[in-house]
Design a protein around this motif. Sequence first.
Motif, PDB file in Angstrom:
ATOM      1  N   MET A   1      -7.640  12.166  -5.965  1.00  0.00           N
ATOM      2  CA  MET A   1      -7.530  10.709  -5.852  1.00  0.00           C
ATOM      3  C   MET A   1      -7.803  10.258  -4.417  1.00  0.00           C
ATOM      4  N   CYS A   3      -8.245   6.233  -3.003  1.00  0.00           N
ATOM      5  CA  CYS A   3      -8.513   4.824  -3.299  1.00  0.00           C
ATOM      6  C   CYS A   3      -8.200   3.991  -2.074  1.00  0.00           C
ATOM      7  N   TYR A   4      -9.146   3.165  -1.675  1.00  0.00           N
ATOM      8  CA  TYR A   4      -8.891   2.256  -0.546  1.00  0.00           C
ATOM      9  C   TYR A   4      -9.430   0.851  -0.837  1.00  0.00           C
ATOM     10  N   GLN A   5      -9.347   0.476  -2.114  1.00  0.00           N
ATOM     11  CA  GLN A   5      -9.990  -0.783  -2.491  1.00  0.00           C
ATOM     12  C   GLN A   5      -9.152  -2.031  -2.210  1.00  0.00           C
ATOM     13  N   CYS A   6      -7.855  -1.874  -1.941  1.00  0.00           N
ATOM     14  CA  CYS A   6      -7.069  -3.093  -1.692  1.00  0.00           C
ATOM     15  C   CYS A   6      -6.465  -3.101  -0.297  1.00  0.00           C
ATOM     16  N   GLU A   8      -3.465  -3.031   0.587  1.00  0.00           N
ATOM     17  CA  GLU A   8      -2.260  -2.230   0.794  1.00  0.00           C
ATOM     18  C   GLU A   8      -2.534  -0.724   0.781  1.00  0.00           C
ATOM     19  N   ALA A   9      -3.791  -0.341   0.912  1.00  0.00           N
ATOM     20  CA  ALA A   9      -4.150   1.079   0.972  1.00  0.00           C
ATOM     21  C   ALA A   9      -3.221   1.806   1.947  1.00  0.00           C
ATOM     22  N   CYS A  15      -5.066   5.579  -0.427  1.00  0.00           N
ATOM     23  CA  CYS A  15      -3.989   6.227  -1.182  1.00  0.00           C
ATOM     24  C   CYS A  15      -4.529   7.546  -1.739  1.00  0.00           C
ATOM     25  N   GLY A  19      -0.832   5.517  -5.733  1.00  0.00           N
ATOM     26  CA  GLY A  19      -1.125   4.247  -5.099  1.00  0.00           C
ATOM     27  C   GLY A  19       0.136   3.525  -4.639  1.00  0.00           C
ATOM     28  N   VAL A  20       0.014   2.810  -3.534  1.00  0.00           N
ATOM     29  CA  VAL A  20       1.105   1.919  -3.125  1.00  0.00           C
ATOM     30  C   VAL A  20       1.359   0.922  -4.260  1.00  0.00           C
ATOM     31  N   CYS A  21       0.301   0.621  -5.027  1.00  0.00           N
ATOM     32  CA  CYS A  21       0.397  -0.300  -6.161  1.00  0.00           C
ATOM     33  C   CYS A  21       1.101   0.337  -7.359  1.00  0.00           C
ATOM     34  N   LYS A  23      -0.347   2.975  -8.981  1.00  0.00           N
ATOM     35  CA  LYS A  23      -1.365   3.681  -9.776  1.00  0.00           C
ATOM     36  C   LYS A  23      -1.202   5.187  -9.584  1.00  0.00           C
ATOM     37  N   THR A  71      -7.355  -3.769  -8.788  1.00  0.00           N
ATOM     38  CA  THR A  71      -5.949  -3.498  -8.442  1.00  0.00           C
ATOM     39  C   THR A  71      -4.980  -4.261  -9.354  1.00  0.00           C
TER      40      THR A  71
HETATM   41 FE1  SF4 Z   1      -5.975   1.658  -4.478  1.00  0.00          FE
HETATM   42 FE2  SF4 Z   1      -3.558   0.928  -5.400  1.00  0.00          FE
HETATM   43 FE3  SF4 Z   1      -3.827   2.173  -3.036  1.00  0.00          FE
HETATM   44 FE4  SF4 Z   1      -4.666  -0.345  -3.360  1.00  0.00          FE
HETATM   45  S1  SF4 Z   1      -2.548   0.393  -3.454  1.00  0.00           S
HETATM   46  S2  SF4 Z   1      -5.757   1.270  -2.296  1.00  0.00           S
HETATM   47  S3  SF4 Z   1      -5.484  -0.270  -5.455  1.00  0.00           S
HETATM   48  S4  SF4 Z   1      -4.282   3.009  -5.080  1.00  0.00           S
END
Ligand code: SF4
Length: 545
Positions: A1, A3-6, A8-9, A15, A19-21, A23, A71
């Motif tokens: 994994m 992911c740095y699309q939002c 809050e990465a 992440c 994910g901080v979210c 996920k 996200t």
């Molecule tokens: Fe990706 Fe979630 Fe991390 Fe945002 S918080 S970068 S959507 S995994």
Amino acid sequence: MFCYQCQEASQGIGCTVRGVCGKTYDVANLQDLLIFTLKGISFLNLKAREAGVNKEKTDRFLFEGLFSTITNVNFDRNFFINKIKEAVALREEIKEDLKKAGIEVDESCEAINWVYDTDEDIEAIAAEVGVLSTKDEDIRSLRELITYGVKGMAAYAYHAYQLGYKDDNIFRFMEKALAKVLDDSLTADDYVALAMETGKYGVDTMALLDKANTSTYGHPEITKVNIGVRNNPGILISGHDLKDLEQLLEQTAGTGVDVYTHGEMLPAHYYPAFKKYPHFVGNYGNAWWQQDREFELFNGPILMTTNCLVPPKDSYKDRVYTTGVVGFEGVKYIPEGPDGKKDFSEIIEHAKRCKPPVEIERGEIIGGFAHNQVLELADKIVEAVKTGAIKRFFVMAGCDGRMKSRTYYTEFAKALPKDTVILTAGCAKYRYNKLNLGDINGIPRVLDAGQCNDSYSLAVIAMKLKEVFGLNDINKLPISYNIAWYEQKAVIVLLALLYLGVKNIHLGPTLPAFLSPNVTKVLVDKFGIGGITNVEDDMKMFMGE
Ligand code: SF4
Ligand code: FSO
């Protein structure tokens, strides 16, 4: 994994574990594989388009698939396993159609030829096709910038489509952009140009959605929205889907169940078509990230039509329902019937068994300042600018989020001189829309155009003001841009503004982790993009002191 699309990465980098979210690792990988396969489908469908053998179901599959990876939309592993299988089947169908039409396709690219036998195969491939599979940092950065922009575009295209509005040029562009993101022959300059083109289609998509919304539900108008509660059981509806809201209001009429909005659904109150429902009571709570506390206190069922869903706590999880492309394991899903209708009776029955919402605040907030309404007030606004009563506008559109540093936006709004007006859209507004900042000659100091896609309205207003003041450059207007971002819809809004020629946009609370230093430099040099520092220094900078 990875992911740095939002915004809050994790650690401003990405992440990697969870994910901080919220996920999970496996879902993040599966989302990557879905996107990878959608890129393959895009490549093939462009050829199918050329040959006139493309099918409408492919358009829908593409924008739904893209939207589901934004996200806080879908956290459900099974959803993605199934979507990936459907994607592979669709991909093979398009290949067949092309063959029948006598079109040769270079199938050497993995996105077009990968296959699986078991779910384990899917997971193994999913782990290999993520963001980091592009090795060059700058190319990766630009490819992701474009991909996230296209995700945002897909969300807006989805809503327009739900209301019967679509544009093949937008679908074609989405396919072109995704196919190009796979193309190793492209240079950084090619991708910068593609990012700009993404902005152009972002404008077109937001314009299309604006047309869909206003043709269906009327033009938003100045509206006072109640933020208190009544003594009936209620349903809380969140997300952006106005058609879901319409169906819910129809089905709850006369049942004794009230309907409240949460988060990004607040602007629904501004549309004339929703004013006829006496049980459409008001807005409950704040932006998405406060939902854990607010959903608990609401007492009744909650319908999530789009993002932003936060993994629900056990204390209210059984009251959460999802629909559209939203999903979470163990949460009840309401499907769409073949006629486009959704049956919300289970939610309504659920509501009847619940206590009324706990009152968390009282009063009213004002909104409805989308382009049509603001242009009706244009004379008044122009006069106020000419007399100096309004010295400057601040576009503070965008998103809210969990980070403590976002108190900056509340402090910034409070510190703004009294002769300035905030133009807002998206959930960023919750940082200052209850501050009672007063008005200037009857013009409220916070003008809320609506949801994040209604940032389009702010662009229309800026264009109109440019015309009225006889300026040749939008940047000569007394407008500053201090925008907050969180997820990928904000990326398409940003690209759209850049395409429209807006310069010196400040983006916070942090710049995107997916922008490499070199790509950031391009954005700084070409467009004057900047970050934020602190309220005092930024205020001086914006006010030109
Ligand atoms: Fe990706 Fe979630 Fe991390 Fe945002 S918080 S970068 S959507 S995994
Ligand atoms: Fe999420 Fe907010 Fe509207 Fe964003 S609720 S964060 S740009 O505004 O998209 O969905």
